[in-house]
Every structure is written in C-alpha cells, then in structure tokens.
Design a protein around this motif. Structure first.
Motif, PDB file in Angstrom:
ATOM      1  N   ARG A 131       0.827  -1.197   0.000  1.00 47.19           N
ATOM      2  CA  ARG A 131       0.000   0.000   0.000  1.00 47.19           C
ATOM      3  C   ARG A 131       0.861   1.247   0.000  1.00 47.19           C
ATOM      4  O   ARG A 131       1.977   1.262   0.513  1.00 47.19           O
ATOM      5  N   SER A 132       0.352   2.307  -0.666  1.00 47.68           N
ATOM      6  CA  SER A 132       1.022   3.596  -0.762  1.00 47.68           C
ATOM      7  C   SER A 132       2.370   3.415  -1.471  1.00 47.68           C
ATOM      8  O   SER A 132       2.413   2.883  -2.575  1.00 47.68           O
ATOM      9  N   TYR A 133       3.479   3.855  -0.858  1.00 52.39           N
ATOM     10  CA  TYR A 133       4.785   3.632  -1.475  1.00 52.39           C
ATOM     11  C   TYR A 133       5.025   2.143  -1.702  1.00 52.39           C
ATOM     12  O   TYR A 133       5.691   1.741  -2.655  1.00 52.39           O
ATOM     13  N   GLY A 134       4.465   1.321  -0.822  1.00 51.12           N
ATOM     14  CA  GLY A 134       4.562  -0.124  -1.004  1.00 51.12           C
ATOM     15  C   GLY A 134       3.859  -0.612  -2.259  1.00 51.12           C
ATOM     16  O   GLY A 134       4.170  -1.686  -2.777  1.00 51.12           O
ATOM     17  N   GLY A 135       2.899   0.173  -2.776  1.00 49.68           N
ATOM     18  CA  GLY A 135       2.290  -0.150  -4.058  1.00 49.68           C
ATOM     19  C   GLY A 135       3.271   0.035  -5.196  1.00 49.68           C
ATOM     20  O   GLY A 135       3.244  -0.714  -6.184  1.00 49.68           O
ATOM     21  N   LEU A 136       4.153   1.040  -5.083  1.00 50.37           N
ATOM     22  CA  LEU A 136       5.227   1.212  -6.060  1.00 50.37           C
ATOM     23  C   LEU A 136       6.182   0.031  -5.983  1.00 50.37           C
ATOM     24  O   LEU A 136       6.588  -0.528  -7.016  1.00 50.37           O
ATOM     25  N   VAL A 137       6.561  -0.370  -4.764  1.00 48.36           N
ATOM     26  CA  VAL A 137       7.466  -1.507  -4.592  1.00 48.36           C
ATOM     27  C   VAL A 137       6.830  -2.774  -5.165  1.00 48.36           C
ATOM     28  O   VAL A 137       7.481  -3.556  -5.868  1.00 48.36           O
ATOM     29  N   THR A 138       5.543  -2.968  -4.880  1.00 45.29           N
ATOM     30  CA  THR A 138       4.834  -4.144  -5.382  1.00 45.29           C
ATOM     31  C   THR A 138       4.821  -4.176  -6.904  1.00 45.29           C
ATOM     32  O   THR A 138       5.037  -5.229  -7.528  1.00 45.29           O
ATOM     33  N   THR A 139       4.555  -3.032  -7.538  1.00 42.71           N
ATOM     34  CA  THR A 139       4.525  -2.982  -8.994  1.00 42.71           C
ATOM     35  C   THR A 139       5.912  -3.202  -9.578  1.00 42.71           C
ATOM     36  O   THR A 139       6.065  -3.824 -10.637  1.00 42.71           O
ATOM     37  N   ALA A 140       6.940  -2.710  -8.889  1.00 49.83           N
ATOM     38  CA  ALA A 140       8.313  -2.983  -9.326  1.00 49.83           C
ATOM     39  C   ALA A 140       8.612  -4.483  -9.249  1.00 49.83           C
ATOM     40  O   ALA A 140       9.240  -5.051 -10.150  1.00 49.83           O
ATOM     41  N   ILE A 141       8.167  -5.143  -8.199  1.00 50.71           N
ATOM     42  CA  ILE A 141       8.343  -6.597  -8.081  1.00 50.71           C
ATOM     43  C   ILE A 141       7.606  -7.300  -9.210  1.00 50.71           C
ATOM     44  O   ILE A 141       8.125  -8.232  -9.830  1.00 50.71           O
ATOM     45  N   ALA A 142       6.388  -6.847  -9.503  1.00 49.62           N
ATOM     46  CA  ALA A 142       5.588  -7.470 -10.555  1.00 49.62           C
ATOM     47  C   ALA A 142       6.284  -7.378 -11.910  1.00 49.62           C
ATOM     48  O   ALA A 142       6.226  -8.324 -12.709  1.00 49.62           O
ATOM     49  N   GLU A 143       6.949  -6.258 -12.176  1.00 49.34           N
ATOM     50  CA  GLU A 143       7.637  -6.094 -13.454  1.00 49.34           C
ATOM     51  C   GLU A 143       8.996  -6.775 -13.492  1.00 49.34           C
ATOM     52  O   GLU A 143       9.400  -7.298 -14.535  1.00 49.34           O
ATOM     53  N   ARG A 144       9.707  -6.777 -12.384  1.00 49.70           N
ATOM     54  CA  ARG A 144      11.099  -7.223 -12.396  1.00 49.70           C
ATOM     55  C   ARG A 144      11.288  -8.662 -11.937  1.00 49.70           C
ATOM     56  O   ARG A 144      12.320  -9.284 -12.236  1.00 49.70           O
ATOM     57  N   HIS A 145      10.331  -9.197 -11.197  1.00 46.63           N
ATOM     58  CA  HIS A 145      10.452 -10.562 -10.670  1.00 46.63           C
ATOM     59  C   HIS A 145       9.175 -11.362 -10.901  1.00 46.63           C
ATOM     60  O   HIS A 145       8.654 -11.986  -9.986  1.00 46.63           O
ATOM     61  N   PRO A 146       8.679 -11.369 -12.125  1.00 39.59           N
ATOM     62  CA  PRO A 146       7.405 -12.044 -12.364  1.00 39.59           C
ATOM     63  C   PRO A 146       7.456 -13.545 -12.139  1.00 39.59           C
ATOM     64  O   PRO A 146       6.438 -14.161 -11.814  1.00 39.59           O
ATOM     65  N   ASP A 147       8.634 -14.161 -12.300  1.00 41.17           N
ATOM     66  CA  ASP A 147       8.735 -15.599 -12.117  1.00 41.17           C
ATOM     67  C   ASP A 147       8.639 -16.015 -10.648  1.00 41.17           C
ATOM     68  O   ASP A 147       8.441 -17.197 -10.353  1.00 41.17           O
ATOM     69  N   ASP A 148       8.776 -15.043  -9.739  1.00 36.47           N
ATOM     70  CA  ASP A 148       8.762 -15.347  -8.307  1.00 36.47           C
ATOM     71  C   ASP A 148       7.411 -15.129  -7.653  1.00 36.47           C
ATOM     72  O   ASP A 148       7.257 -15.399  -6.459  1.00 36.47           O
ATOM     73  N   ILE A 149       6.447 -14.603  -8.402  1.00 36.20           N
ATOM     74  CA  ILE A 149       5.114 -14.371  -7.859  1.00 36.20           C
ATOM     75  C   ILE A 149       4.074 -14.858  -8.862  1.00 36.20           C
ATOM     76  O   ILE A 149       4.378 -15.079 -10.025  1.00 36.20           O
ATOM     77  N   ASP A 150       2.853 -15.012  -8.364  1.00 37.80           N
ATOM     78  CA  ASP A 150       1.744 -15.411  -9.234  1.00 37.80           C
ATOM     79  C   ASP A 150       0.828 -14.251  -9.592  1.00 37.80           C
ATOM     80  O   ASP A 150       0.095 -14.328 -10.578  1.00 37.80           O
ATOM     81  N   GLY A 151       0.836 -13.202  -8.796  1.00 41.72           N
ATOM     82  CA  GLY A 151       0.007 -12.037  -9.056  1.00 41.72           C
ATOM     83  C   GLY A 151       0.312 -10.962  -8.036  1.00 41.72           C
ATOM     84  O   GLY A 151       1.070 -11.176  -7.077  1.00 41.72           O
ATOM     85  N   SER A 152      -0.270  -9.773  -8.247  1.00 45.62           N
ATOM     86  CA  SER A 152       0.033  -8.651  -7.354  1.00 45.62           C
ATOM     87  C   SER A 152      -1.194  -7.786  -7.127  1.00 45.62           C
ATOM     88  O   SER A 152      -2.092  -7.715  -7.965  1.00 45.62           O
ATOM     89  N   LEU A 153      -1.188  -7.128  -5.970  1.00 54.17           N
ATOM     90  CA  LEU A 153      -2.254  -6.210  -5.579  1.00 54.17           C
ATOM     91  C   LEU A 153      -1.618  -4.932  -5.058  1.00 54.17           C
ATOM     92  O   LEU A 153      -0.869  -4.953  -4.078  1.00 54.17           O
ATOM     93  N   SER A 154      -1.891  -3.822  -5.722  1.00 57.16           N
ATOM     94  CA  SER A 154      -1.429  -2.510  -5.267  1.00 57.16           C
ATOM     95  C   SER A 154      -2.610  -1.754  -4.683  1.00 57.16           C
ATOM     96  O   SER A 154      -3.640  -1.599  -5.341  1.00 57.16           O
ATOM     97  N   MET A 155      -2.452  -1.255  -3.456  1.00 57.97           N
ATOM     98  CA  MET A 155      -3.514  -0.513  -2.776  1.00 57.97           C
ATOM     99  C   MET A 155      -3.047   0.925  -2.559  1.00 57.97           C
ATOM    100  O   MET A 155      -2.005   1.159  -1.960  1.00 57.97           O
ATOM    101  N   CYS A 156      -3.801   1.891  -3.074  1.00 60.19           N
ATOM    102  CA  CYS A 156      -3.469   3.314  -2.973  1.00 60.19           C
ATOM    103  C   CYS A 156      -2.020   3.571  -3.366  1.00 60.19           C
ATOM    104  O   CYS A 156      -1.325   4.370  -2.747  1.00 60.19           O
TER     105      CYS A 156
END
Length: 457
Positions: A131-156
C-alpha cells in the motif's frame, strides 16, 4: 510457479551470514511468528498459521521517513488477524533504509521470500501486495520478478512511478510560490533543515492567503494542479457539488499536508538518492493542465467569486521562470522507480477516490503504461468511495485479495464490478464497510512511463 534458481541459491547463501531468525509460537492463534535479519541489515517478519493454506502474501509497507524502521507483514492488525484465521502466511521486510528506498526494498522483499521458502517450504501460490509507497514496490516486483510471484495487488499505490510523482508534486508548490509571492527554493534542497524551513515559510504564506477570497482561489488553483479532491479526509464533511467554499476549505487542509509531508522534506531525501533534482516544469502549459483537472470547475467559480482573472494568473504561471531537472537525477529516478507497463502476471489495483496524497488519477497513469505495453488484459482497477489516503476497510482489502486469487484459479477476471466486490467484502468481513463504486478517474496530469519514449528527457 517458476522461480529463479540462481537468485534463490545466492540469497540463501547470503542468509547464512545473518542473525539466526527467532521463532515463537502463538498459542491462541496457532501461528508461528518468525523475526530475522537480512544481509542488507533489513529485518523481516513472518506469521505462518499451523493450518497454512499454501498461499504466502508478501507485503510491502509504505513510505517510512525513519528513524524507526520496523518490518511489517500486513497493512493493519484487523486485516492481519482475518488473514491468519483464513490460513494465509504473511511475510514482509523493513527495507535496509528509510525514505525513497526502492533500490533496497525490492531486493529485501525478494530475499525475505527466499528466507520463507527455505524455512517453510515452497508456497503453492505467492502474491505480492502493498500500500502507498509499497504499491510502487509491489509494482516494481511485478515487473522485475514475475517468475517469483503469481500475481500482485497494489492498494493506494504510487503506480504512476517516481518521475511522474515528483513532477506532479512540483506543480502545486510552483503555483503557490508564483501566485502568492513567496521566495522559497522548490528543488535542490541541501538539507532536511532547509526543506523544513521552506515548508514552514510557504505554509505561513498559504495560511495568510486563506484569509482572502483571492488567496483562496489561488490555493484552489494550486490544488487543481495536483488533482487534490474536494473531499479528502474521513473527518471532513462531504461538500455539495456546488459548495465551492466548502470544497476549497477541504483542499486547503490537504495543500498544507502536501507542503508538510512530500513537497519539501521527502523531496530532499529523494534528491539525495537521485543525486540532484529529478523533476521539471520546462515546457509545461498550466492552462492545459488546469483544463484536464478533475476540479477545474471549482477553480473557475472561485476566481469569479473573487473578481480575479484566471487568465492572467495562468499567463503568469506560464511566464514564470521554470524549474529545470538534472538529467542524471531523472535517469536515476526513471531507471529505479518508473514502469514499463509490461505485466506478465495479473495485477489488481484499488484506490480511494478521495486520496489527497496519492490522487486517484495515478491509476490512469498506470492504465496508460500498461495499455501501451500491450498488457491491459492482465490489469484490473477498482475504486472505493471514501476520503483519505489508504482508508480501506479490512473487508475491502480481503475482497481485493480474493478477487485476485479467483483470477489465478479460473484464468479470467470475474467479479471485478462494484456489486461483486462489495458482496465478496461482506462475506469476508461483515463487520466493516464495503464501499466499492463505479468510477473512472480523469487523466493523470503529468504522466511519465517507460512505455512512451516521448516521455523521456
């Protein structure tokens, strides 16, 4: 889910050099709690129910100015308790540094995931959320480490990225300085004390301006350049559609919050990381920006009421000496904190419509990037009818997670409409509000992403 063996092995080797994690069992919830430290110095925490359902939630926390720097594995205590009851494993790190820490946050979060796997085994499903700045971090993970996750949720989330964020933070303070006659530095702030002094000086100028009709109109114009909503805090009364004075009074509080939080002190910290000023308004047409703002009608009406010429003030803004960016600082912010829009795993984003700090229009910026990158089928966005930054109920957050999980289970998006989200939220937690609504944010005023080459300078 496919993981990078090389990265995982390297991280596991490094973890042998850290302090051994401490585990405790919580009898009343049947949960194992683990605290540990990464080689970077960041700490992490894990909470794993005895009846783990096989899904791990990697939580990225919001901006932390410090000096305290605790790890966090859920957005709030109530949501955490509900998730543990439902069998989810929760993990998250502190990040090795505070502030605009994306270069620390992403590797620390991935190392935390590796530490979890080493201790508890491979998850059947891994979701990144924040959430918040963590939404930026989450989206960065989604783009840069897609093989390590199955999906992502960004809140605010700051899903518009770093360059867009700092450009759009510059515009309202530039307008206030120019139109209210304040002489404060807006960029290249040498120290946190200098940032505090500038924030205090401009805040005092805004307070004085608020006492006159002309000043209130100009504050509203500055707010419009940031898309600050007219209802932006849960404590505020939601103003009527044509109650321009009440709308402006609400924005006045948010403008002061922007000055005290992001426009100076957080900017100064980010400038140190970037090696200079990473934002600009050279070539910006403020008349055009106001024309695209979600609150332009309020500005027009307040200028009329004050007997003030909006055309003259916009011309003054367009004539005023501009702020130029440091090319290397822009490059750093672009590389570390802006997005390509290339999703390979599903992402759901949620946002309150009355967010003054990270306005809901950031979602339009993300949609723009994802569409240009050809990934729009993987993105869904939903909106909550509430004021304030990240003011979601536990029910609303669980509904979003369950909707993302449903997408992964079925292979298609189902139930992303407000009625379905609210029904899912009520089922998840009938004790807290469910306020999803149909909403279409206006365009983000200063977009910047890596999917549009014309954005780059």
């Amino acid at each position: 889910m496919r993981h990078s063996t090389r990265i995982a092995c390297a991280a596991a080797l490094l973890l042998t050099l850290t302090t051994a994690p401490a585990a405790t069992a919580t009898a009343d919830t049947g949960t194992t709690h683990v605290d540990g430290q990464l080689p970077s110095g960041a700490t992490y925490m894990m909470d794993v129910p005895t009846t783990w359902n096989g899904t791990v939630l990697l939580f990225s926390h919001g901006y932390n100015a410090g000096p305290a720097n605790p790890a966090q594995d859920a957005p709030d205590a109530a949501t955490k308790a509900l998730l543990l009851q439902q069998g989810y494993a929760l993990i998250g790190s502190s990040y090795a540094s505070t502030g605009w820490a994306v270069t620390d946050a992403v590797p620390d979060q991935m190392a935390t995931l590796t530490a979890f796997t080493d201790r508890f085994g491979q998850a059947s499903r891994t979701l990144a959320w924040g959430r918040s700045y963590g939404g930026l971090v989450t989206t960065a993970i989604a783009e840069r480490h897609p093989d390590d996750i199955d999906g992502s949720l960004s809140m605010c989330g700051l899903v518009h990225g770093g360059v867009a964020n700092w450009n759009n933070t510059l515009d309202p303070v530039f307008a206030l300085k120019t139109l209210l006659g304040s002489d404060v530095p807006l960029v290249n702030l040498p120290t946190q004390q200098a940032a505090t002094d500038a924030a205090n000086t401009l805040t005092a100028t805004v307070d004085s301006a608020q006492t006159t009709a002309e000043g209130r109109a100009r504050i509203a114009l500055a707010a419009a350049l940031h898309n600050i909503p007219v209802w932006n805090a849960p404590t505020q009364t939601r103003p009527a559609a044509t109650d321009w004075d009440a709308q402006q009074a609400n924005q006045y509080d948010a403008v002061k919050g922007l000055l005290k939080i992001a426009a100076f002190n957080r900017r100064q910290e980010a400038e140190v990381r970037a090696g200079g000023n990473m934002s600009w308004n050279t070539g910006v047409d403020y008349r055009r920006l106001l024309g695209q703002s979600s609150v332009r009608k309020e500005v027009t009406e307040l200028y009329k009421k004050a007997g003030l010429s909006l055309n003259k003030d916009l011309a003054a803004l367009n004539r005023a000496p501009r702020v130029k960016a440091d090319r290397n600082a822009v490059a750093w912010m672009s590389t570390t904190s802006s997005f390509t829009g290339k999703l390979t795993k599903p992402q759901l984003t949620i946002h309150t419509i009355g967010d003054p700090l990270v306005p809901v229009q950031t979602e339009s910026a993300l949609r723009r990037a994802v569409t240009a990158a050809g990934s729009s089928s993987l993105l869904r966005q939903a909106y909550v009818d509430n004021a304030g930054h990240c003011t979601f109920s536990p029910a609303e957050q669980l509904a979003a997670l369950h909707t993302l999980e449903d997408r992964l289970t079925t292979g298609g998006w189902h139930g992303t409409d407000p009625a379905s989200l609210n029904a899912r939220a009520t089922a998840a937690d009938p004790t807290t509000p469910t306020r999803y609504v149909s909403y279409h944010p206006t365009p983000y005023l200063r977009p910047y992403d890596l999917a549009h080459p014309a954005d780059r300078r």
